[in-house]
Design an enzyme around this catalytic site. Structure first.
Site, PDB file in Angstrom:
ATOM      1  CG  ASP A 110      -1.716   0.935   1.380  1.00 43.62           C
ATOM      2  OD1 ASP A 110      -1.730   1.416   0.358  1.00 43.62           O
ATOM      3  OD2 ASP A 110      -2.576   1.270   1.984  1.00 43.62           O
ATOM      4  CG  LEU A 115       6.334  -4.774   1.884  1.00 51.28           C
ATOM      5  CD1 LEU A 115       5.997  -5.657   0.602  1.00 51.28           C
ATOM      6  CD2 LEU A 115       6.926  -6.172   2.773  1.00 51.28           C
TER       7      LEU A 115
HETATM    8  P1  IMP Z   1       1.409  -0.232   3.839  1.00 50.37           P
HETATM    9  O1  IMP Z   1       2.865  -0.509   4.810  1.00 50.37           O
HETATM   10  O2  IMP Z   1       0.634   1.112   3.601  1.00 50.37           O
HETATM   11  O3  IMP Z   1       2.106  -0.985   2.394  1.00 50.37           O
HETATM   12  O4  IMP Z   1       0.856  -1.495   4.221  1.00 50.37           O
HETATM   13  C1  IMP Z   1       0.889  -2.791   4.269  1.00 50.37           C
HETATM   14  C2  IMP Z   1       0.126  -3.484   4.704  1.00 50.37           C
HETATM   15  O5  IMP Z   1      -1.568  -2.717   4.555  1.00 50.37           O
HETATM   16  C3  IMP Z   1      -0.122  -5.100   4.488  1.00 50.37           C
HETATM   17  O6  IMP Z   1       0.152  -5.861   4.545  1.00 50.37           O
HETATM   18  C4  IMP Z   1      -1.874  -5.631   4.957  1.00 50.37           C
HETATM   19  O7  IMP Z   1      -1.807  -6.093   6.023  1.00 50.37           O
HETATM   20  C5  IMP Z   1      -2.395  -4.241   5.039  1.00 50.37           C
HETATM   21  N1  IMP Z   1      -3.631  -3.686   3.714  1.00 50.37           N
HETATM   22  C6  IMP Z   1      -3.531  -2.265   3.002  1.00 50.37           C
HETATM   23  N2  IMP Z   1      -3.930  -2.475   2.085  1.00 50.37           N
HETATM   24  C7  IMP Z   1      -5.029  -3.420   2.337  1.00 50.37           C
HETATM   25  C8  IMP Z   1      -6.207  -4.139   1.565  1.00 50.37           C
HETATM   26  O8  IMP Z   1      -7.114  -3.100   0.392  1.00 50.37           O
HETATM   27  N3  IMP Z   1      -6.440  -5.250   2.596  1.00 50.37           N
HETATM   28  C9  IMP Z   1      -5.941  -5.644   3.446  1.00 50.37           C
HETATM   29  N4  IMP Z   1      -5.173  -4.874   4.203  1.00 50.37           N
HETATM   30  C10 IMP Z   1      -4.164  -4.419   3.438  1.00 50.37           C
END
Ligand code: IMP
Ligand code: MG
Length: 191
Positions: A110, A115
């Site tokens: 997202d 990551l």
């Molecule tokens: P980031 O750190 O913003 O990249 O978030 C990544 C994490 O957010 C992922 O590993 C998911 O657990 C959660 N996440 C982000 N978007 C979604 C979604 O649309 N559905 C479910 N989980 C999400």
């Protein structure tokens, strides 16, 4: 002949965005690509982030025709709905990754904060190589640069669930990826 599908009674399922057949075909392609690209590696480790990557991981590894091992770690973002980059390790991986060709597997990228944090942490542990494999990529939401070597599908900015992905731990068991009807989900929470 396909088996009749019993719908799972979540009352906040939006639109099905990616069908089980589409997922299966793409996961097979990714497995074949990994098989080719790690032909010369005898120390391949798939490292999944719990819990979202579980379904993807177990399907993906069936298509990796190389000797490999699997491990998991569990991380949590500090804030509520939007991740912040402050990541807490809830459970670390068990095996040493030093000298291993590591593929970090997650369900969705997202903002990229999670990551990106985990990637830096793992690089400090001296893997021979480290690549990222994500089933889904919400490209438009990215806040930090992140190299994604293997990506299943790019999706628009919907909140999605299914095939391992959840909304407050619901929906992980759905065999497809669908948007969450946030209005219906909100009403359900109020009840
Ligand atoms: P980031 O750190 O913003 O990249 O978030 C990544 C994490 O957010 C992922 O590993 C998911 O657990 C959660 N996440 C982000 N978007 C979604 C979604 O649309 N559905 C479910 N989980 C999400
Ligand atoms: Mg996750």
């Amino acid at each position: 002949m396909g088996m009749p599908v019993t719908p799972v009674p979540y009352d906040f399922i939006g639109d099905v965005l990616i069908t089980p057949e589409q997922i299966e075909a793409r996961v097979q392609e990714l497995g074949e690509q990994i098989t080719r690209e790690y032909q010369n590696s005898d120390r391949l480790l798939l490292l999944g982030l719990l819990r979202g990557s579980v379904m993807f991981m177990t399907d993906l590894m069936r298509h990796v025709k190389r000797p490999m091992t699997m491990d998991f770690m569990s991380v949590a973002s500090y804030s509520g709905t939007e991740s912040t980059g402050f990541v807490r390790i809830e459970a670390d991986h068990k095996t040493s990754i030093a000298g291993w060709d590591v593929i970090l597997v997650d369900d969705i990228v997202d903002t990229g904060y999670t990551l990106s944090f985990v990637r830096k942490l793992l690089l400090d542990r001296n893997p021979r190589s480290l690549k990222i494999c994500a089933l889904l990529d919400k490209v438009d939401r990215r806040k930090v640069d992140l190299p994604i070597a293997y990506c299943g599908f790019r999706i628009p900015d919907y909140f999605v669930m299914g095939y391992g992905l959840d909304i407050d731990e619901n929906g992980r068991n759905l065999p497809y990826i669908c948007s969450v009807d946030l209005e219906k989900y909100g009403q359900r929470k109020k009840r």
